[in-house]
Design an enzyme around this catalytic site. Structure first.
Site, PDB file in Angstrom:
ATOM      1  N   GLU A  18      -2.600   1.193  10.014  1.00 51.45           N
ATOM      2  CA  GLU A  18      -1.691   0.643   9.002  1.00 51.45           C
ATOM      3  C   GLU A  18      -1.114  -0.700   9.434  1.00 51.45           C
ATOM      4  O   GLU A  18      -0.958  -1.606   8.621  1.00 51.45           O
ATOM      5  CB  GLU A  18      -0.583   1.646   8.675  1.00 51.45           C
ATOM      6  CG  GLU A  18      -1.057   2.931   8.004  1.00 51.45           C
ATOM      7  CD  GLU A  18      -1.760   2.702   6.670  1.00 51.45           C
ATOM      8  OE1 GLU A  18      -1.712   1.591   6.135  1.00 51.45           O
ATOM      9  OE2 GLU A  18      -2.371   3.667   6.170  1.00 51.45           O
ATOM     10  N   ASP A  28       1.624   0.594  -2.281  1.00 50.05           N
ATOM     11  CA  ASP A  28       1.157  -0.681  -1.733  1.00 50.05           C
ATOM     12  C   ASP A  28       0.761  -1.582  -2.903  1.00 50.05           C
ATOM     13  O   ASP A  28       0.960  -1.235  -4.067  1.00 50.05           O
ATOM     14  CB  ASP A  28      -0.014  -0.464  -0.769  1.00 50.05           C
ATOM     15  CG  ASP A  28      -1.309  -0.255  -1.508  1.00 50.05           C
ATOM     16  OD1 ASP A  28      -1.269   0.320  -2.610  1.00 50.05           O
ATOM     17  OD2 ASP A  28      -2.362  -0.667  -1.012  1.00 50.05           O
ATOM     18  N   TYR A  68       6.285   0.717   3.139  1.00 48.84           N
ATOM     19  CA  TYR A  68       4.909   1.156   2.928  1.00 48.84           C
ATOM     20  C   TYR A  68       4.386   1.937   4.141  1.00 48.84           C
ATOM     21  O   TYR A  68       3.909   3.075   4.012  1.00 48.84           O
ATOM     22  CB  TYR A  68       3.968  -0.032   2.644  1.00 48.84           C
ATOM     23  CG  TYR A  68       2.544   0.409   2.820  1.00 48.84           C
ATOM     24  CD1 TYR A  68       1.954   1.222   1.860  1.00 48.84           C
ATOM     25  CD2 TYR A  68       1.840   0.131   3.983  1.00 48.84           C
ATOM     26  CE1 TYR A  68       0.673   1.724   2.041  1.00 48.84           C
ATOM     27  CE2 TYR A  68       0.569   0.626   4.175  1.00 48.84           C
ATOM     28  CZ  TYR A  68      -0.016   1.421   3.206  1.00 48.84           C
ATOM     29  OH  TYR A  68      -1.259   1.928   3.406  1.00 48.84           O
TER      30      TYR A  68
END
Length: 311
Positions: A55, A156, A138
DNA sequence: GAGCCGTGGCG
DNA sequence: TCGCCAAGGCT
């Protein structure tokens, strides 16, 4: 995509209790089961640490560029404690040319925090995740949802675009608004953890593969029959314009990048003369170097010159 | 909240 | 060619 239980292709949707929202979610989940890509972080047994690293790398960086760096990273640092035990300079070198090198610095710092606060285990609690350096709305929810299977809305840029079109009938999402965006996704999120997981992933995947920013492939979209934007005749976007991205060529950002490249390659302090050679404009070089020092991406060496942090 | 932060690929 | 865009977050 076959890493999870796959319901029958034509599983009948329950008629009783179906709302427009649950119908949309069902379409997305089924589409995801059939069309989701087999990405490393979707493999069975992929670690929560691996999810966190992925991520960080995926923030503003395309999947194709991330995958090789991610695999090398996890081979070298299989746990947060492994990364925490290495100097930040090594993280910055492994980050290589992925861009936004402050992410590497933040990921290293997050690894230290995980080691110190959480016994080396990536937390599953959203607030604990949010407290980690470089982890925002996020990323915190992505780790909780994708690594731990918890039911949280994950929003997102892809998700926001799909909601804007399919639900709101707008060609583009309004500027991001944390509260509004999370509420809009929560509204659509299935009740069960497993379905919620696949819905979160599926919305992102649809936005990445079909409901793309330019030239969306509406002919392949599982939502085409229920898409508010398509139903309205695909009207052009009328809302506020996005800030235009400044030109990279010739920018301070480019100069920062060139200096970082020198620092990564060097294993002794980079001299002022070497810094001078990367860019002709002295004032720009000076601004870029000062910025890197302020950000902790470069440090002045006691022997003169500059190095990566903890080199 | 606006501005800032890398790099590369694609239409 | 070149502008747009890419699984954001911090100050």
């Amino acid at each position: 995509m076959s890493t999870r239980t796959i319901p029958p292709h034509n599983a009948e949707r329950p008629d009783a209790g179906e709302t427009p929202e649950t119908g949309l979610a069902t379409e997305i989940v089924n589409w995801f089961h059939e069309n989701g890509r087999a990405l490393p972080w979707r493999e069975p047994g992929f670690s929560a640490w691996g999810t966190l690293v992925s991520e960080f790398m995926l923030q503003q960086t395309p999947v194709a560029r991330v995958i090789p760096h991610l695999e090398a990273w996890l081979e070298r640092w299989p746990t947060p404690a492994d990364l925490a035990a290495s100097p930040p300079a090594e993280a910055l070198r492994a980050w290589s040319s992925l861009g936004y090198p402050r992410r590497a610095l933040w990921l290293h710092e997050a690894a230290v925090q995980i080691t110190e606060r959480h016994g080396g285990v990536v937390p599953s609690d959203v607030d604990a995740l949010l407290a980690l350096k470089g982890v925002g709305d996020y990323t915190a929810r992505a780790v909780a949802a994708f690594a731990y299977g918890l039911r949280h809305p994950v929003v997102d840029t892809n998700t926001r675009r799909v909601i804007a079109r399919a639900v709101q009938g707008q060609a583009e999402p309004a500027p991001p608004s944390r509260g509004r965006d999370l509420a809009a996704m929560e509204e659509l999120l299935p009740a069960g953890e497993s379905a919620a997981h696949d819905f979160n992933a599926g919305m992102m995947e649809l936005g990445a593969l079909v409901c793309v920013a330019r030239n969306p492939r509406c002919g392949q979209c599982p939502l085409s029959a229920r898409c508010a934007w398509l139903a309205a005749g695909s009207p052009a976007y009328l809302g506020p314009l996005k800030a235009v991205q400044k030109k990279y060529e010739g920018s301070d950002r480019q100069v920062r990048g060139l200096i970082m490249k020198e620092l990564r390659a060097a294993h002794k302090p980079v001299t002022d003369a070497e810094i001078d050679s990367v860019w002709p404009d002295a004032a720009q070089r000076s601004r870029a170097l000062a910025g890197l020092l302020a950000d902790g991406l470069a440090v002045a060496s006691a022997e003169g010159g500059y190095t990566l942090p903890h080199a």
